[in-house]
Design an enzyme around this catalytic site. Structure first.
Site, PDB file in Angstrom:
ATOM      1  N   ARG A   1      25.482  36.871  14.159  1.00 17.96           N
ATOM      2  CA  ARG A   1      26.209  37.532  15.375  1.00 17.96           C
ATOM      3  C   ARG A   1      27.146  38.437  14.944  1.00 17.96           C
ATOM      4  O   ARG A   1      27.759  39.537  15.497  1.00 17.96           O
ATOM      5  CB  ARG A   1      27.631  36.616  15.936  1.00 17.96           C
ATOM      6  CG  ARG A   1      26.899  35.270  16.260  1.00 17.96           C
ATOM      7  CD  ARG A   1      27.579  34.272  16.961  1.00 17.96           C
ATOM      8  NE  ARG A   1      27.264  32.905  17.383  1.00 17.96           N
ATOM      9  CZ  ARG A   1      27.244  31.628  16.323  1.00 17.96           C
ATOM     10  NH1 ARG A   1      27.205  32.147  15.615  1.00 17.96           N
ATOM     11  NH2 ARG A   1      26.650  30.225  16.759  1.00 17.96           N
TER      12      ARG A   1
ATOM     13  N   LYS B   1      25.065  52.634  22.044  1.00 15.09           N
ATOM     14  CA  LYS B   1      23.589  51.658  22.390  1.00 15.09           C
ATOM     15  C   LYS B   1      22.242  51.313  21.401  1.00 15.09           C
ATOM     16  O   LYS B   1      22.610  51.993  20.488  1.00 15.09           O
ATOM     17  CB  LYS B   1      22.982  52.857  22.956  1.00 15.09           C
ATOM     18  CG  LYS B   1      24.673  52.749  24.865  1.00 15.09           C
ATOM     19  CD  LYS B   1      23.333  53.423  25.665  1.00 15.09           C
ATOM     20  CE  LYS B   1      24.265  53.708  26.782  1.00 15.09           C
ATOM     21  NZ  LYS B   1      23.602  55.077  27.239  1.00 15.09           N
TER      22      LYS B   1
ATOM     23  N   GLU C   1      18.699  67.763  23.858  1.00 15.00           N
ATOM     24  CA  GLU C   1      20.065  66.979  23.830  1.00 15.00           C
ATOM     25  C   GLU C   1      21.653  68.177  24.178  1.00 15.00           C
ATOM     26  O   GLU C   1      22.516  67.916  24.444  1.00 15.00           O
ATOM     27  CB  GLU C   1      20.117  66.198  23.472  1.00 15.00           C
ATOM     28  CG  GLU C   1      19.282  65.194  23.385  1.00 15.00           C
ATOM     29  CD  GLU C   1      18.938  64.156  25.090  1.00 15.00           C
ATOM     30  OE1 GLU C   1      20.185  64.676  25.506  1.00 15.00           O
ATOM     31  OE2 GLU C   1      18.006  63.523  25.424  1.00 15.00           O
TER      32      GLU C   1
ATOM     33  N   LYS D   1      30.188  63.955  22.820  1.00 15.38           N
ATOM     34  CA  LYS D   1      29.461  62.810  23.155  1.00 15.38           C
ATOM     35  C   LYS D   1      30.417  62.010  22.947  1.00 15.38           C
ATOM     36  O   LYS D   1      30.922  61.197  23.352  1.00 15.38           O
ATOM     37  CB  LYS D   1      28.153  62.201  21.390  1.00 15.38           C
ATOM     38  CG  LYS D   1      27.687  61.089  22.000  1.00 15.38           C
ATOM     39  CD  LYS D   1      27.058  61.209  22.382  1.00 15.38           C
ATOM     40  CE  LYS D   1      26.761  59.706  23.315  1.00 15.38           C
ATOM     41  NZ  LYS D   1      24.635  58.485  22.661  1.00 15.38           N
TER      42      LYS D   1
ATOM     43  N   GLU E   1      29.412  52.645  30.201  1.00 13.96           N
ATOM     44  CA  GLU E   1      28.876  53.818  31.078  1.00 13.96           C
ATOM     45  C   GLU E   1      28.875  52.765  32.187  1.00 13.96           C
ATOM     46  O   GLU E   1      28.082  52.584  33.237  1.00 13.96           O
ATOM     47  CB  GLU E   1      27.276  53.917  30.872  1.00 13.96           C
ATOM     48  CG  GLU E   1      26.455  54.580  31.651  1.00 13.96           C
ATOM     49  CD  GLU E   1      24.983  54.520  31.250  1.00 13.96           C
ATOM     50  OE1 GLU E   1      24.725  55.120  30.341  1.00 13.96           O
ATOM     51  OE2 GLU E   1      24.343  54.945  32.159  1.00 13.96           O
TER      52      GLU E   1
ATOM     53  N   ARG F   1      30.294  58.204  31.528  1.00 10.97           N
ATOM     54  CA  ARG F   1      29.063  58.531  30.390  1.00 10.97           C
ATOM     55  C   ARG F   1      28.011  58.086  31.064  1.00 10.97           C
ATOM     56  O   ARG F   1      27.383  59.209  30.283  1.00 10.97           O
ATOM     57  CB  ARG F   1      28.789  57.141  29.597  1.00 10.97           C
ATOM     58  CG  ARG F   1      28.116  56.839  28.658  1.00 10.97           C
ATOM     59  CD  ARG F   1      28.561  55.866  27.445  1.00 10.97           C
ATOM     60  NE  ARG F   1      27.320  55.875  25.708  1.00 10.97           N
ATOM     61  CZ  ARG F   1      26.834  55.207  25.144  1.00 10.97           C
ATOM     62  NH1 ARG F   1      28.183  54.384  24.864  1.00 10.97           N
ATOM     63  NH2 ARG F   1      26.032  55.669  24.326  1.00 10.97           N
TER      64      ARG F   1
ATOM     65  N   ASN G   1      23.713  61.684  31.783  1.00  9.45           N
ATOM     66  CA  ASN G   1      22.603  61.040  31.889  1.00  9.45           C
ATOM     67  C   ASN G   1      21.531  62.450  32.508  1.00  9.45           C
ATOM     68  O   ASN G   1      20.801  62.454  33.224  1.00  9.45           O
ATOM     69  CB  ASN G   1      21.931  60.093  32.340  1.00  9.45           C
ATOM     70  CG  ASN G   1      22.259  58.999  31.389  1.00  9.45           C
ATOM     71  OD1 ASN G   1      21.934  58.741  30.641  1.00  9.45           O
ATOM     72  ND2 ASN G   1      23.009  57.919  32.238  1.00  9.45           N
TER      73      ASN G   1
ATOM     74  N   HIS H   1      17.471  63.051  33.359  1.00 11.92           N
ATOM     75  CA  HIS H   1      16.925  62.314  32.482  1.00 11.92           C
ATOM     76  C   HIS H   1      16.182  61.486  34.096  1.00 11.92           C
ATOM     77  O   HIS H   1      15.372  60.603  33.849  1.00 11.92           O
ATOM     78  CB  HIS H   1      17.828  60.958  31.754  1.00 11.92           C
ATOM     79  CG  HIS H   1      18.143  61.816  30.259  1.00 11.92           C
ATOM     80  ND1 HIS H   1      18.875  63.045  29.817  1.00 11.92           N
ATOM     81  CD2 HIS H   1      18.345  61.279  29.729  1.00 11.92           C
ATOM     82  CE1 HIS H   1      19.131  62.750  28.788  1.00 11.92           C
ATOM     83  NE2 HIS H   1      18.944  62.037  28.265  1.00 11.92           N
TER      84      HIS H   1
ATOM     85  N   HIS I   1      10.546  63.070  24.246  1.00 11.28           N
ATOM     86  CA  HIS I   1      11.986  62.570  25.201  1.00 11.28           C
ATOM     87  C   HIS I   1      12.406  64.433  25.351  1.00 11.28           C
ATOM     88  O   HIS I   1      12.758  64.613  26.839  1.00 11.28           O
ATOM     89  CB  HIS I   1      12.951  62.202  24.111  1.00 11.28           C
ATOM     90  CG  HIS I   1      13.827  61.817  25.281  1.00 11.28           C
ATOM     91  ND1 HIS I   1      13.903  61.252  26.693  1.00 11.28           N
ATOM     92  CD2 HIS I   1      15.276  61.632  24.951  1.00 11.28           C
ATOM     93  CE1 HIS I   1      15.531  61.275  26.763  1.00 11.28           C
ATOM     94  NE2 HIS I   1      15.973  61.533  25.826  1.00 11.28           N
TER      95      HIS I   1
END
Ligand code: NAD
Ligand code: GLY
Length: 358
Positions: free
Chosen positions: A117, A139, A181, A223, A233, A237, A241, A244, A261
Site C-alpha cells: 500500500r 503521476k 518539454e 512544473k 489535474e 495542470r 498538455n 499534446h 514523444h
C-alpha cells in the site's frame, strides 16, 4: 546544488538539482529506511548502477534491472517487480529508487505506490524529459493494449534528485526530444525561457553545463508551480498538455514507432500555436519565434507525411483527456498564458490540419 520544494496539500517534497551531485552523503540524507531497492533498465544500469550502488554501502541494497523500452511499461512487468519484492521478503521499511527516464519513473512509481500500500520512493531521473517533467508531480502509470498510461496512480515521491551530469550519456535524439518539454514551459508560462533558448540554441545543443543547469532548474520550478496549484489535474495542470492533443494523435497514428514523444509534441505545439493565431489570441511574431526556436533546436515542425489527416482526427477522439466527446485543446491567450478550448469541431480541425500541412 539547489534545493527547491514541491508543496502539495499533504507533502513538501524536496527536489535537489545540480551537476555531479550524486554521493553517499547526499543519498543518505534522504533515505530513511534500512532496505533499498534500485530499479532501473539494462541500458541505464550498465552505465550507472555500479556507481549508485557504491554510494549505498550503509544500506541493505538490492538492484533490479528490467528491459529497456516503452513496451515494457506494462502490467506484466509491474507484476514481475512485485514478485521480486515479495520473494525477497521486503516489507514497508523499504525505499525504492527509480533510476532512469520517464518509462522507469512511471512504472517504478506505480510499483512504489502499490507495494504494501505504498513505500518510500526516490526518483533519480536520467533523461531530460524525466528531469524537467515526469519525475515531478507524482503521476505514475503503465500502458494498456488499448492506450498509453491508462492504468496508474497519483503518488508523490519522497525526494527527487536531479543530476544533470546524467544527460551527458543520453543519446542526442532523446536529449533533443526532451527539449520540446522545456520549450513548452516557455510557451505556456515563461516567455523569457523561450527567448533565452532561441538566443542560446548552439550552447544548448552542445549540452553546455550552465545551460543544462538553467533549463532544468527553470523547468522544474515551472512544473512545481502548476502541480502545487492543481495536483490532480482538475484545472491549470491541464495546461502542461500544450501540444499534446495533436502530438499524442501523431504518436498513436504512427503506432509509437519512428517518432519520439518530444518530436510529436513539437509538431503539436506549433499546430496549437497556429490555432491560437487563427483565433486572434497569439501575435504572429510570437508564432514565428516559436517556430524559429523549435527549428534551431532541431525539433520537427511538420506532420509526418505517411499519416492521414483522418487518422489523426480518429486518434484525437481516443485522447483520454477528452471530456464529453469534445476535443480539448490548450491554446495560447498570448505568449505565456493558456486557455482551454473545447469547442473546436472535427471538421474545423480537419481543415486546419490540412492548412497546416500545405
Ligand atoms: P525513456 O525512459 O524510454 O528513456 C529514453 C531512452 O534513453 C531509453 O532507451 C533509456 O534507456 C535511455 N536513457 C535514459 N537515461 C539515459 C542516460 N542518462 N544515458 C543513456 N541512456 C539513457 O524515455 P523518456 O522520454 O525519459 O520517458 C518517456 C516516458 O515518460 C513515457 O512513458 C511517458 O508516458 C512518460 N511521461 C510521464 C510523465 C509523468 O508526468 N509521469 C510526463 C511525461 C512523460
Ligand atoms: N506531464 C504532464 C503532467 O505531469 O501533468
Amino acid at each position: 546544488m539547489k534545493k527547491i520544494f514541491l508543496s502539495t496539500r499533504s507533502n513538501k517534497i524536496p527536489i535537489v538539482i545540480g551537476n555531479g551531485i550524486i554521493s553517499s552523503k547526499l543519498l543518505s540524507a534522504y533515505i530513511k529506511s534500512k532496505n533499498v531497492v534500485i530499479i532501473t533498465n539494462e541500458t541505464v544500469g550498465k552505465i550507472y548502477l555500479k556507481k549508485i550502488k557504491s554510494c549505498l554501502k550503509n544500506y541493505n541494497t538490492k538492484t533490479l534491472e528490467i528491459k529497456d523500452g516503452e513496451k515494457y511499461k506494462n502490467l506484466s512487468v509491474f507484476t514481475k517487480i512485485h514478485d521480486y519484492l515479495i520473494n525477497n521478503r521486503f516489507d514497508r521499511d523499504l525505499t525504492i529508487i527509480a533510476l532512469g527516464g520517464g518509462v522507469i519513473g512511471d512504472l517504478v512509481g506505480f510499483v512504489a505506490s502499490t507495494f504494501m500500500r505504498g513505500v518510500k520512493l526516490i526518483h533519480l531521473p536520467t533523461t531530460l524529459l524525466a528531469q524537467v517533467d515526469s519525475s515531478i508531480g507524482g503521476k505514475t502509470a503503465v500502458n494498456h493494449p488499448s492506450g498509453k498510461n491508462l492504468i496508474g496512480t497519483f503518488y508523490q515521491p519522497d525526494t527527487v534528485i536531479i543530476d544533470t551530469k546524467f544527460l551527458l550519456t543520453l543519446p542526442e535524439k532523446e536529449y533533443i526530444s526532451g527539449l520540446a518539454e522545456v520549450i513548452k514551459y516557455g510557451l505556456i508560462s515563461k516567455p523569457s525561457l523561450l527567448t533565452w533558448m532561441n538566443k542560446n540554441s548552439k550552447k544548448i545543443l552542445s549540452k553546455d553545463k550552465d545551460c543544462l543547469s538553467y533549463i532544468v532548474l527553470t523547468s522544474a520550478k515551472e512544473k512545481i508551480r502548476f502541480v502545487s496549484q492543481d495536483e490532480r489535474e482538475s484545472n491549470v495542470r491541464a495546461f502542461l498538455n500544450y501540444g499534446h492533443t495533436l502530438g499524442h494523435a501523431i504518436e498513436a497514428a504512427m503506432n509509437y514507432r519512428n517518432i519520439l514523444h518530444g518530436q510529436a509534441i513539437s509538431v503539436g505545439m506549433l499546430f496549437a500555436s497556429m490555432l491560437s493565431v487563427e483565433k486572434n489570441m497569439l501575435n504572429i511574431n510570437h508564432f514565428n519565434l516559436i517556430e524559429d526556436t523549435l527549428e534551431k533546436l532541431n525539433l520537427p515542425t511538420e506532420i509526418p507525411k505517411g499519416i492521414k489527416t483522418r487518422d489523426i482526427i480518429k486518434h484525437m477522439k481516443f485522447d483520454k483527456k477528452k471530456q464529453d466527446n469534445r476535443n480539448r485543446f490548450v491554446l495560447l491567450n498570448k505568449l505565456g498564458s493558456c486557455v482551454i478550448n473545447d469547442k473546436l469541431k472535427d471538421d474545423f480541425l480537419c481543415k486546419m490540419i490540412e492548412h497546416y500541412r500545405s
